[in-house]
Scaffold this motif. Structure first.
Motif, PDB file in Angstrom:
ATOM      1  N   SER A  75      16.082   5.888  11.971  1.00  0.00           N
ATOM      2  CA  SER A  75      17.130   5.209  12.735  1.00  0.00           C
ATOM      3  C   SER A  75      16.632   3.978  13.485  1.00  0.00           C
ATOM      4  O   SER A  75      17.431   3.194  13.972  1.00  0.00           O
ATOM      5  N   LEU A  76      15.319   3.797  13.592  1.00  0.00           N
ATOM      6  CA  LEU A  76      14.830   2.618  14.316  1.00  0.00           C
ATOM      7  C   LEU A  76      15.053   1.360  13.477  1.00  0.00           C
ATOM      8  O   LEU A  76      14.770   1.351  12.292  1.00  0.00           O
ATOM      9  N   PRO A  77      15.570   0.293  14.103  1.00  0.00           N
ATOM     10  CA  PRO A  77      15.729  -0.956  13.350  1.00  0.00           C
ATOM     11  C   PRO A  77      14.367  -1.559  13.011  1.00  0.00           C
ATOM     12  O   PRO A  77      13.361  -1.218  13.629  1.00  0.00           O
ATOM     13  N   ALA A  78      14.349  -2.448  12.016  1.00  0.00           N
ATOM     14  CA  ALA A  78      13.099  -3.062  11.596  1.00  0.00           C
ATOM     15  C   ALA A  78      12.404  -3.709  12.785  1.00  0.00           C
ATOM     16  O   ALA A  78      13.041  -4.350  13.614  1.00  0.00           O
ATOM     17  N   GLY A  79      11.089  -3.518  12.878  1.00  0.00           N
ATOM     18  CA  GLY A  79      10.342  -4.129  13.974  1.00  0.00           C
ATOM     19  C   GLY A  79      10.142  -3.184  15.144  1.00  0.00           C
ATOM     20  O   GLY A  79       9.206  -3.341  15.915  1.00  0.00           O
ATOM     21  N   ASP A  80      11.032  -2.195  15.283  1.00  0.00           N
ATOM     22  CA  ASP A  80      10.854  -1.240  16.367  1.00  0.00           C
ATOM     23  C   ASP A  80       9.912  -0.121  15.928  1.00  0.00           C
ATOM     24  O   ASP A  80       9.840   0.219  14.749  1.00  0.00           O
ATOM     25  N   THR A  81       9.205   0.449  16.873  1.00  0.00           N
ATOM     26  CA  THR A  81       8.285   1.550  16.593  1.00  0.00           C
ATOM     27  C   THR A  81       8.532   2.640  17.624  1.00  0.00           C
ATOM     28  O   THR A  81       9.235   2.415  18.613  1.00  0.00           O
ATOM     29  N   PRO A  82       7.924   3.823  17.402  1.00  0.00           N
ATOM     30  CA  PRO A  82       8.070   4.867  18.423  1.00  0.00           C
ATOM     31  C   PRO A  82       7.545   4.405  19.783  1.00  0.00           C
ATOM     32  O   PRO A  82       7.884   4.970  20.806  1.00  0.00           O
ATOM     33  N   GLU A  83       6.735   3.351  19.788  1.00  0.00           N
ATOM     34  CA  GLU A  83       6.157   2.883  21.046  1.00  0.00           C
ATOM     35  C   GLU A  83       6.941   1.714  21.631  1.00  0.00           C
ATOM     36  O   GLU A  83       6.769   1.359  22.788  1.00  0.00           O
ATOM     37  N   SER A  84       7.752   1.082  20.811  1.00  0.00           N
ATOM     38  CA  SER A  84       8.516  -0.064  21.293  1.00  0.00           C
ATOM     39  C   SER A  84       9.897  -0.027  20.673  1.00  0.00           C
ATOM     40  O   SER A  84      10.082  -0.365  19.509  1.00  0.00           O
ATOM     41  N   ASN A  85      10.874   0.406  21.449  1.00  0.00           N
ATOM     42  CA  ASN A  85      12.234   0.528  20.927  1.00  0.00           C
ATOM     43  C   ASN A  85      13.212   0.374  22.076  1.00  0.00           C
ATOM     44  O   ASN A  85      12.810   0.081  23.209  1.00  0.00           O
ATOM     45  N   GLN A  86      14.479   0.569  21.816  1.00  0.00           N
ATOM     46  CA  GLN A  86      15.476   0.318  22.866  1.00  0.00           C
ATOM     47  C   GLN A  86      15.210   1.147  24.125  1.00  0.00           C
ATOM     48  O   GLN A  86      15.464   0.683  25.229  1.00  0.00           O
ATOM     49  N   PHE A  87      14.666   2.336  23.953  1.00  0.00           N
ATOM     50  CA  PHE A  87      14.435   3.202  25.121  1.00  0.00           C
ATOM     51  C   PHE A  87      13.256   2.707  25.951  1.00  0.00           C
ATOM     52  O   PHE A  87      13.346   2.608  27.170  1.00  0.00           O
ATOM     53  N   THR A  88      12.139   2.412  25.280  1.00  0.00           N
ATOM     54  CA  THR A  88      10.966   1.968  26.042  1.00  0.00           C
ATOM     55  C   THR A  88      11.257   0.640  26.731  1.00  0.00           C
ATOM     56  O   THR A  88      10.806   0.414  27.850  1.00  0.00           O
TER      57      THR A  88
END
Lengths: 571, 296
Positions: A75-88
């Motif tokens: 579900s993460l959009p391209a470029g997002d990672t578990p370490e950098s996403n809408q939540f972080t």
């Protein structure tokens, strides 16, 4: 593979103890140091300004967490990672906390990774652990005391949810009056009967109320060709798969799929649970005469071919439910998320309905309840800002419904606790009924933000529900309109409804954690229990083997463990 | 060779062929089944309705797989691991096996070394000391933790295999080379190694298959999915979730994601490299025969 994992974690547990005996002595001084440091800090803070649950740090604070990441979750959009996403990013903007991942692991391997990190004392600042790991960490002195941080920094909403609504859960993380973790309150974990209502209708039967009825229905399912394909290929009652269990136990007390939990409780039997025996003393349910009676019945059902003859051999008992061979199984309420999604794709007329049945001799449904909390957020004692973890939960509780989950599923929120009022599902059933009946509108529930999925549920119910609104059979639903909404709402309106409508005699285990003697003996006792019971049911051993099992169980440490449990219960 | 044509022996032939076919089928059917699942629809796979032919043939799984970046990242990690691991294995094994194949007269410390080597085969420190060691060495998330730790674990067995092969080479070759003025290096590289193609192919194969299939160390030493070798990556998606260890909230999210057809496609693609390597190495097994090199 499973066994290998189990034995590995056993080894890990053993090594933990050894390693930490040596580590503890050196830890005790640093512990006091940290405590006084903290105290100084916080009193300083308190003097200048009152603690703000949503306060943004002036200087960035770092937080390294252990993360559970499902590899299938795209579900993460391209470029997002578990370490950098809408939540972080949201956390950084609102609280100035830089969240990093000390490690990530998939749900299947997360527990092992956490155990490894506990055993080697190589801890992230915060992570989610299970009950056993929490206890180990407490005994090892690896946990930060969160009492003060919680008092000062937990938002009123968080305190409401944890201390008022889920007090039982909060008790499980309070050691000697100190809060050592934040619990994730679980739902009651009741197992109910799911049955093919279209088969019942076709054969002119009613949902089975008693065990005698249940046997008749199962027999009709097996012999009377309910699927009308002219072949004797149907299964009356599904059984556990090869890695499954016949009943949930006090350590894994929830979400037992395709077990026989309601059949046991119909006999007043609670195998795997700590209950009071006839004299009122704590006893292990598996050793009580009621369990023998229930096993005798199961053995009988199996011998007559009414229980899946391949139980305990199948890798996934859900398969025969999806393919439409099975007429009845026992499981929790969320089966829309389970095999039923695929089952209705295979056969859109498969009318799976849930009932709080069969009833016991007193005419009551008496299910066992799960542990009040199964997962916990813990903070390492070496971490300087334990309150930051509390702030994360404050923020989540306030703003969870604002996130767009198509841009990253909620599982990516660091050290997330799924928090909600303890009656969340039941409340939703009632609210949806009111909206369907037209007595209320979705707007009437706008003042209930803590029921975070409610607004979405109320808005999508009419999309997937067809008239008449008071009938829940599958032909009155339109799953294809929105599969996701159907999954949830069918689970709620069919699966949870019995919990709302049927008065129940709920039975808890006296204890949901291990005692000392269990650490060395439980694995073997449990193995003996599982093997003996399975043999009895499938006819590999006589029913009277049960008595020998009880004697052996007591001799091989069961008595000692029972005494420990009695001691623990008294406190 | 005279062919026996009696009825009894014909029946015997038939029996042997039947048994071999059966054994072959037990190996091939799981592969075939995986392939069939990967071409089927998701619901059919979840219902366990696939036996030998795909149900609702489609290529969706492979289309989805092509978009899965991590699969190919892990694939590449595994290739690197195998090349480094098997390469290192191929260098170290003869170097270690050669001196150990000598008698104690030629190499005094031979027995001491041999016991030291065997000791590591029987005893080890366990997972947690290993974890701490690798952490202190700063090899977390590095390909070398996989190459070295995995390599060390298979090395001893491979060395013993090669050592025994070396011992069975005719002593006379050794002596003849010595008389002609060859030193130990020359003897090893020009006499032993060329004659040892079968055993070197065997240990390489073991090493390749081991490094390709091993998944546990990837799990232990890597803190991010992006560093996982292929089998670790596959293990985590394929292993069945145990629902009783998870919270209901999680189960609701996760149970929607399971995808057996896609997993079958991943498993099948992951098998291909080893399937390709096997026949390639096969030809070395018949070479290097020393028959007739010594006249007795």
């Amino acid at each position: 593979m499973k066994n290998k994992r189990k034995s590995m974690s056993a080894v890990a547990a053993l090594l933990t103890t050894a390693l930490l005996i040596s580590a503890c002595s050196s830890n005790s001084d640093s512990n006091t140091n940290a405590a006084s440091d903290n105290g100084g800090n916080q009193s300083g803070n308190a003097a200048s300004a009152p603690a703000d649950p949503f306060g943004k740090y002036a200087e960035p604070v770092s937080l390294a967490v252990g993360m559970k990441v499902d590899p299938a979750d795209k579900s993460l959009p391209a470029g997002d990672t578990p370490e950098s996403n809408q939540f972080t990013r949201y956390i950084k903007d609102n609280l100035n906390i830089d969240v990093t991942n000390a490690f990530t692991a998939s749900p299947t391997n997360y527990d092992q990774k956490v155990s490894l990190s506990i055993s080697s004392n190589d801890l992230p600042d915060a992570m989610v652990v299970n009950a056993q790991q929490l206890r180990n960490m407490y005994e090892n002195g690896q946990l930060a005391d969160l009492t003060e941080a919680f008092d000062q920094y937990a938002s009123p909403a968080l305190k409401r949810v944890l201390q008022d609504s889920n007090k039982r859960a909060m008790d499980t993380v309070t050691f000697d009056g100190k809060i050592m973790a934040l619990p994730q309150a679980e739902d009651a974990g009741i197992h109910e009967m799911w049955i093919r209502k279209d088969w019942l209708d076709k054969l002119g039967l009613q949902p089975p109320k008693t065990m005698a009825d249940l046997e008749k229905v199962a027999e009709a399912f097996v012999k009377n060709d309910p699927d009308g394909n002219g072949k004797a290929d149907t299964i009356g009652i599904a059984g556990p798969s090869s890695s499954g269990k016949m009943y949930a136990n006090f350590l894994d007390s929830a979400n037992n799929l395709y077990g026989f939990d309601p059949i046991f409780s119909a006999y007043g039997a609670y195998p795997g649970y700590w209950v009071k025996d006839a004299d009122g003393n704590p006893a292990y349910g598996s050793t009580l005469p009621q369990t023998k009676e229930a096993l005798g019945e199961l053995r009988d059902l199996y011998a007559k071919g009414l229980i899946d003859q391949q139980m305990a051999i199948r890798t996934d008992s859900g398969e025969s439910i999806v393919s439409g061979q099975t007429g009845m199984f026992f499981a929790p309420w969320w089966m829309g998320y389970g095999p039923l999604t695929d089952a209705i794709k295979q056969n859109p007329k498969a009318n799976w309905q849930a009932y709080a049945l069969p009833l016991d001799a007193q005419g009551q449904f008496s299910p066992h309840l799960s542990a009040p909390a199964g997962q916990f957020v813990v903070v390492s004692k070496d971490y300087k800002n334990p309150e930051s973890v509390i702030k994360l939960q404050n923020l989540l509780l306030r703003d969870e419904s604002k996130f767009d989950l198509t841009k990253g599923s909620i599982g990516f929120y660091p050290v997330r606790l799924a928090l909600g009022p303890s009656d969340e599902s039941e409340f939703t059933v009632q609210a949806v009924r009111d909206v369907l009946a037209g007595t209320k509108t979705p707007e009437d529930f706008a003042d209930k933000p803590e029921y975070k999925l409610l607004a979405g549920d109320l808005n999508s119910i009419k999309k997937v529900k067809l008239e008449p609104y008071d009938k829940m059979d599958i032909q009155y639903w339109n799953p294809t309109a929105d599969m996701g909404a159907w999954t949830r709402l069918y689970s709620i309106m069919v699966g949870v409804a019995p919990f709302v409508d049927v008065p129940m005699n709920r039975v808890s285990s006296l204890l949901y954690s291990q005692t000392n003697a269990m650490e060395t003996k439980w694995v073997n006792l449990k193995k003996m229990e599982d093997e003996t019971f399975l043999k009895i049911v499938v006819g590999g051993a006589s029913l009277d083997t049960f008595d020998k099992f009880v004697a052996d169980w007591k001799k091989q440490g069961g008595d000692q463990i029972t005494a420990e449990v009695a001691e623990a219960v008294k406190q | 060779m005279v062919k026996d044509t009696t009825l009894g022996s014909k029946a015997f032939d038939v029996l042997i062929v039947a048994i071999l076919v059966l054994v072959a089928l037990t190996c091939i059917l799981p592969l075939w089944y995986t392939l069939a699942v990967s071409f089927s629809t998701k619901a059919a796979a979840a219902g366990g309705q696939i036996s030998l032919w795909p149900v609702g043939f489609n290529l969706n799984s492979y289309r989805q797989l092509l978009q899965d970046n991590q699969f190919f990242v892990s694939f590449w990690t595994s290739i690197k691991r195998v090349v480094l691991g098997a390469g290192l294995n191929l260098i170290i094994v003869p170097l270690m096996a050669y001196p150990l194949s000598k008698t104690i007269r030629d190499f005094r410390l031979r027995n001491v070394l041999m016991w030291a080597v065997i000791f590591t085969m029987l005893f080890n420190g366990g997972l947690i000391p290993l974890y701490l060691t690798i952490k202190k060495l700063g090899m977390f998330n590095s390909i070398w933790s996989l190459v070295l730790v995995g390599g060390a674990q298979t090395l001893v067995f491979n060395v013993i295999l090669a050592m025994n092969f070396f011992r069975n080479l005719p002593k006379e070759l050794d002596e003849a080379a010595l008389v002609d003025g060859a030193g130990p290096w020359y003897i090893l590289l020009k006499v032993y190694v060329p004659l040892s193609a079968p055993v070197l192919a065997t240990v390489s194969l073991f090493s390749i298959v081991y490094h390709w299939n091993e998944f546990l160390y990837g799990l232990v030493f890597m803190t991010r999915e992006q560093f996982y070798p292929l089998q670790t990556y596959i293990q985590q998606v394929v292993v069945m979730l145990d629902p009783s260890t998870m919270s209901t909230d999680e189960l609701q999210r996760l149970s929607q994601l399971s995808n057996r057809t896609l997993n079958a496609a991943k498993i099948f693609i992951a098998m291909v490299p080893v399937l390709v390597v096997y026949p390639f190495l096969q030809r070395f097994f018949i070479h290097g025969i020393t028959l007739g090199s010594v006249k007795e």
